[in-house]
Motif scaffolding. Structure first.
Motif, PDB file in Angstrom:
ATOM      1  N   TYR A 170       0.844  -1.190   0.000  1.00 51.52           N
ATOM      2  CA  TYR A 170       0.000   0.000   0.000  1.00 51.52           C
ATOM      3  C   TYR A 170       0.882   1.244   0.000  1.00 51.52           C
ATOM      4  N   PRO A 171       0.595   2.213  -0.864  1.00 50.24           N
ATOM      5  CA  PRO A 171       1.413   3.433  -0.877  1.00 50.24           C
ATOM      6  C   PRO A 171       1.147   4.302   0.349  1.00 50.24           C
ATOM      7  N   VAL A 172       2.184   4.946   0.816  1.00 44.93           N
ATOM      8  CA  VAL A 172       2.073   5.898   1.931  1.00 44.93           C
ATOM      9  C   VAL A 172       2.119   7.296   1.304  1.00 44.93           C
ATOM     10  N   VAL A 173       0.991   7.741   0.776  1.00 40.09           N
ATOM     11  CA  VAL A 173       0.955   9.003   0.040  1.00 40.09           C
ATOM     12  C   VAL A 173       1.141  10.221   0.938  1.00 40.09           C
ATOM     13  N   GLU A 174       0.912  10.045   2.223  1.00 38.95           N
ATOM     14  CA  GLU A 174       1.106  11.162   3.153  1.00 38.95           C
ATOM     15  C   GLU A 174       2.555  11.648   3.137  1.00 38.95           C
ATOM     16  N   SER A 175       3.479  10.783   2.707  1.00 38.87           N
ATOM     17  CA  SER A 175       4.894  11.154   2.687  1.00 38.87           C
ATOM     18  C   SER A 175       5.222  12.151   1.581  1.00 38.87           C
ATOM     19  N   VAL A 176       4.367  12.295   0.569  1.00 38.02           N
ATOM     20  CA  VAL A 176       4.643  13.235  -0.521  1.00 38.02           C
ATOM     21  C   VAL A 176       3.641  14.382  -0.615  1.00 38.02           C
ATOM     22  N   LEU A 177       2.492  14.264   0.023  1.00 37.87           N
ATOM     23  CA  LEU A 177       1.498  15.342  -0.019  1.00 37.87           C
ATOM     24  C   LEU A 177       1.798  16.377   1.066  1.00 37.87           C
ATOM     25  N   GLN A 178       1.626  17.641   0.725  1.00 36.92           N
ATOM     26  CA  GLN A 178       1.912  18.726   1.669  1.00 36.92           C
ATOM     27  C   GLN A 178       0.666  19.131   2.450  1.00 36.92           C
ATOM     28  N   ASP A 179       0.862  20.055   3.385  1.00 35.19           N
ATOM     29  CA  ASP A 179      -0.209  20.670   4.172  1.00 35.19           C
ATOM     30  C   ASP A 179      -0.967  19.667   5.046  1.00 35.19           C
ATOM     31  N   ALA A 180      -0.218  18.820   5.746  1.00 40.95           N
ATOM     32  CA  ALA A 180      -0.849  17.832   6.630  1.00 40.95           C
ATOM     33  C   ALA A 180      -1.576  18.489   7.804  1.00 40.95           C
ATOM     34  N   ALA A 181      -1.098  19.647   8.248  1.00 48.66           N
ATOM     35  CA  ALA A 181      -1.743  20.316   9.379  1.00 48.66           C
ATOM     36  C   ALA A 181      -3.102  20.901   8.973  1.00 48.66           C
ATOM     37  N   LEU A 182      -3.196  21.415   7.759  1.00 53.47           N
ATOM     38  CA  LEU A 182      -4.436  22.029   7.287  1.00 53.47           C
ATOM     39  C   LEU A 182      -5.470  20.975   6.889  1.00 53.47           C
ATOM     40  N   GLN A 183      -5.034  19.948   6.172  1.00 55.68           N
ATOM     41  CA  GLN A 183      -5.942  18.887   5.717  1.00 55.68           C
ATOM     42  C   GLN A 183      -5.255  17.538   5.917  1.00 55.68           C
ATOM     43  N   PRO A 184      -5.505  16.868   7.045  1.00 56.60           N
ATOM     44  CA  PRO A 184      -4.824  15.600   7.313  1.00 56.60           C
ATOM     45  C   PRO A 184      -5.398  14.414   6.531  1.00 56.60           C
ATOM     46  N   TYR A 185      -6.591  14.552   5.971  1.00 55.23           N
ATOM     47  CA  TYR A 185      -7.236  13.437   5.300  1.00 55.23           C
ATOM     48  C   TYR A 185      -6.826  13.357   3.839  1.00 55.23           C
ATOM     49  N   VAL A 186      -6.604  12.149   3.368  1.00 54.30           N
ATOM     50  CA  VAL A 186      -6.264  11.921   1.967  1.00 54.30           C
ATOM     51  C   VAL A 186      -7.431  11.185   1.326  1.00 54.30           C
ATOM     52  N   HIS A 187      -7.937  11.727   0.238  1.00 56.78           N
ATOM     53  CA  HIS A 187      -9.020  11.101  -0.513  1.00 56.78           C
ATOM     54  C   HIS A 187      -8.402  10.265  -1.624  1.00 56.78           C
ATOM     55  N   ASN A 188      -9.110   9.252  -2.062  1.00 58.56           N
ATOM     56  CA  ASN A 188      -8.629   8.473  -3.191  1.00 58.56           C
ATOM     57  C   ASN A 188      -9.794   8.040  -4.063  1.00 58.56           C
ATOM     58  N   CYS A 189      -9.491   7.809  -5.324  1.00 59.96           N
ATOM     59  CA  CYS A 189     -10.480   7.282  -6.254  1.00 59.96           C
ATOM     60  C   CYS A 189      -9.744   6.523  -7.352  1.00 59.96           C
ATOM     61  N   GLN A 190     -10.462   5.661  -8.032  1.00 63.20           N
ATOM     62  CA  GLN A 190      -9.884   4.919  -9.141  1.00 63.20           C
ATOM     63  C   GLN A 190     -10.533   5.381 -10.425  1.00 63.20           C
ATOM     64  N   ILE A 191      -9.701   5.527 -11.443  1.00 59.22           N
ATOM     65  CA  ILE A 191     -10.162   5.997 -12.747  1.00 59.22           C
ATOM     66  C   ILE A 191      -9.797   4.940 -13.786  1.00 59.22           C
ATOM     67  N   THR A 192     -10.702   4.653 -14.680  1.00 56.67           N
ATOM     68  CA  THR A 192     -10.435   3.748 -15.791  1.00 56.67           C
ATOM     69  C   THR A 192     -10.552   4.539 -17.088  1.00 56.67           C
ATOM     70  N   VAL A 193      -9.514   4.436 -17.913  1.00 53.27           N
ATOM     71  CA  VAL A 193      -9.496   5.140 -19.199  1.00 53.27           C
ATOM     72  C   VAL A 193      -9.475   4.098 -20.307  1.00 53.27           C
TER      73      VAL A 193
ATOM     74  N   ILE B  26      -5.885   7.533  -7.890  1.00 52.82           N
ATOM     75  CA  ILE B  26      -5.576   8.947  -7.660  1.00 52.82           C
ATOM     76  C   ILE B  26      -5.766   9.264  -6.187  1.00 52.82           C
ATOM     77  N   PHE B  27      -4.766   9.912  -5.598  1.00 58.99           N
ATOM     78  CA  PHE B  27      -4.811  10.339  -4.200  1.00 58.99           C
ATOM     79  C   PHE B  27      -4.728  11.856  -4.173  1.00 58.99           C
ATOM     80  N   PHE B  28      -5.551  12.485  -3.344  1.00 63.28           N
ATOM     81  CA  PHE B  28      -5.547  13.944  -3.314  1.00 63.28           C
ATOM     82  C   PHE B  28      -6.095  14.452  -1.995  1.00 63.28           C
ATOM     83  N   LYS B  29      -5.818  15.716  -1.749  1.00 64.92           N
ATOM     84  CA  LYS B  29      -6.423  16.446  -0.636  1.00 64.92           C
ATOM     85  C   LYS B  29      -7.283  17.532  -1.242  1.00 64.92           C
ATOM     86  N   GLN B  30      -8.420  17.788  -0.650  1.00 64.46           N
ATOM     87  CA  GLN B  30      -9.322  18.813  -1.169  1.00 64.46           C
ATOM     88  C   GLN B  30      -9.820  19.638   0.013  1.00 64.46           C
ATOM     89  N   HIS B  31      -9.465  20.901   0.012  1.00 64.52           N
ATOM     90  CA  HIS B  31      -9.893  21.793   1.091  1.00 64.52           C
ATOM     91  C   HIS B  31      -9.895  23.208   0.537  1.00 64.52           C
TER      92      HIS B  31
END
Length: 86
Positions: A29-52, A63-68
């Protein structure tokens, strides 16, 4: 790839992973928190799967992202505020 709100170009990044158990065949399992910034402002990481579907080929992306509302706007991806990892 990391699409950071701090940079104007996507970057290849090395990401830490965790194993479900000790076995070599264990799911990783990837530890995406290690590369995403602003952990203090938005600690939650959202994810979704996309098929093209492109012709006869099918590509799957996770896809992993933070949205705030207080995160910086992502210049590379219009609809996102904050970092995105694909």
């Amino acid at each position: 790839r990391l699409y950071s709100a701090s940079y104007c170009r996507p970057q290849q990044v090395a990401m830490l992973t965790r194993c479900a158990n000790i076995s070599r065949n264990a799911t990783r399992y990837p530890v995406v928190e290690s590369v995403l910034q602003d952990a203090a402002l938005q600690p939650y990481v959202h994810n979704c799967q996309i098929t093209v579907h492109e012709g006869r080929r099918t590509y799957h992306y996770c896809i992993f992202f933070k949205q705030h509302c207080r995160l910086r706007a992502n210049a590379m991806l219009d609809k996102f505020q904050g970092d995105v990892v694909i």
